[in-house]
Design an enzyme around this catalytic site. Sequence first.
Site, PDB file in Angstrom:
ATOM      1  CG  HIS A 149       0.682  -0.114   2.016  1.00  9.93           C
ATOM      2  ND1 HIS A 149       0.615  -1.071   1.027  1.00  9.93           N
ATOM      3  CD2 HIS A 149       1.248   0.973   1.436  1.00  9.93           C
ATOM      4  CE1 HIS A 149       1.122  -0.590  -0.096  1.00  9.93           C
ATOM      5  NE2 HIS A 149       1.514   0.645   0.125  1.00  9.93           N
ATOM      6  CB  CYS A 179      -1.020   2.078  -2.055  1.00 17.02           C
ATOM      7  SG  CYS A 179       0.476   3.064  -2.340  1.00 17.02           S
ATOM      8  CD  GLU A 187      -1.375  -3.618   2.763  1.00 16.43           C
ATOM      9  OE1 GLU A 187      -0.571  -3.459   1.818  1.00 16.43           O
ATOM     10  OE2 GLU A 187      -2.280  -2.801   3.031  1.00 16.43           O
TER      11      GLU A 187
END
Length: 537
Positions: free
Chosen positions: A508, A382, A510
């Site tokens: 993102h 990001c 994750e």
Amino acid sequence: MAETKYIFVTGGVSSSLGKGIIAASLAKLLQSRGYTCTIQKLDPYINVDPGTLNPYEHGECFVTEDGAETDLDLGHYERFLNVNTSQANNVTTGKIYQSVIEKERRGEFLGKTVQVVPHITNEIKNRIKILGQDHQYDIVITEIGGTVGDIESLPYIEAVRQLKWELGDYNALVIHLTLIPYLSAAGELKTKPTQHSVKTLMESGISPEILVCRTEHHITEDIRRKLALFCNVKQEAVIESIDAATIYDVPNLMMAEGLDQITLKKLNLPLKQDTDLKQWNGFLNKLKQAKTELNIGLVGKYVELQDSYKSILESFIHAGAYNDVKVNVVSIHSEFIEDELDTIKSLDGILVAPGFGERGIEGKIEAVKYAREHHIPFFGICLGLQMAVIEYSRNVLDLKDANSTEMNPNTKHPVIAIMDDQKAVEDYGGTMRLGAWDCELQKGSKLAEIYGKTSISERHRHRYEVNNFYVKSLEEHGLICSGKNPKTGLIETVELKNHPFFVGVQFHPEYKSTVSNPHPIFLAFIKAAKEFNTQKR
């Protein structure tokens, strides 16, 4: 199953005992026995969602597929269960009151005086039951944030009391997570705080069926008997939750204590099948047997609080285990990067973390530059991608004033800028690109190779984008803009060819890494860091 069963998890004595991990572990055990489960979090704060909260206040803001900004516990739920959550899985007091007030303004209460009971409690009950309405789940577990006795939690406790009565026998139960402190001076565990906590819960009309006792030392049968007697539960329902080396040990610890069996018994449900944690324990064994250690720098401005980057840290654990390495995350504060140069030189990989605002930006840019020039595996997420674009623009394209309009609205070279359709939006909570967005990857690109396909979907949480005006120049100078959103043309990924690993992503990844399915970019990044580490020796 005809009826969805409901489990409520409350906490007492102290905050941060791990209600989310206990809820996720129980759901994992029930799932392994063949039951479909989901977990919901009720948060007692008045913010509508955690989207505008500083990470120091509440840790990471987790984003779901449908674009909900939620509590970080939903990340644990997804990582344990490998099942997506949604808007309905996180409810705040802010959302509850906002909804009730909007109904009152529309005249839906027919002139009645709007009160906490029944209007607020009815809204809470409706939000709890939403996940069970279509019978998609056999069991819905609801974690109630805060600690029993907190004034903020009282409407939720009252709603649970009413709901238990309405649902009837064997359709709902309450698990109370509490602390059994150890007094070193006396050399013993003390049960009195738990007794008082259960008493407080009972004063609200709820008697918990199961006690889960967080402890640093094993609790004896005498302590179990005492807790059962004074807390009005069966002795078999007093569950020890001793401190574990990793949160991923907790499902096995809860299985050994029989938490899933006593839960199913109290819900009048069959065991169905033996627990099957084969894949889970395969991951655990790899995690614990890893011999090689890697040092990965996490460059961010919230590094003092680990929960600020919780999903990233857990993604490193997943990817490390599957690469047979232990990942040591080295926190590097981006505001003081000049003090960390010696540390950076010793790293096997650098991840530049997401974030908002101007603070610490130049440090992140310096970290990107060092990784690019010294061929250290680099991964930008990001804001990390945006910093990579700014660094490349300044030092390769020679646009010395290159910046983001977030940091410098008057920059001559706004290589990062806000989306045009968001410029007129005033509420911070409304100016985000949120949730799952499609991305088309260039054939032959590093990321297409990592994913094994060119069409992907990833979760977003940001306001600013790569300015398409500069894309041609960036690519002519070697920075490949390898991924784009097919509808908007917005840049999603960048990468460098002649580098061990240099990848930036606007999304993102994750948020989608789980124990069962570690995210491919994290797997590839750790693999590259492992190879870099081998070459250094």
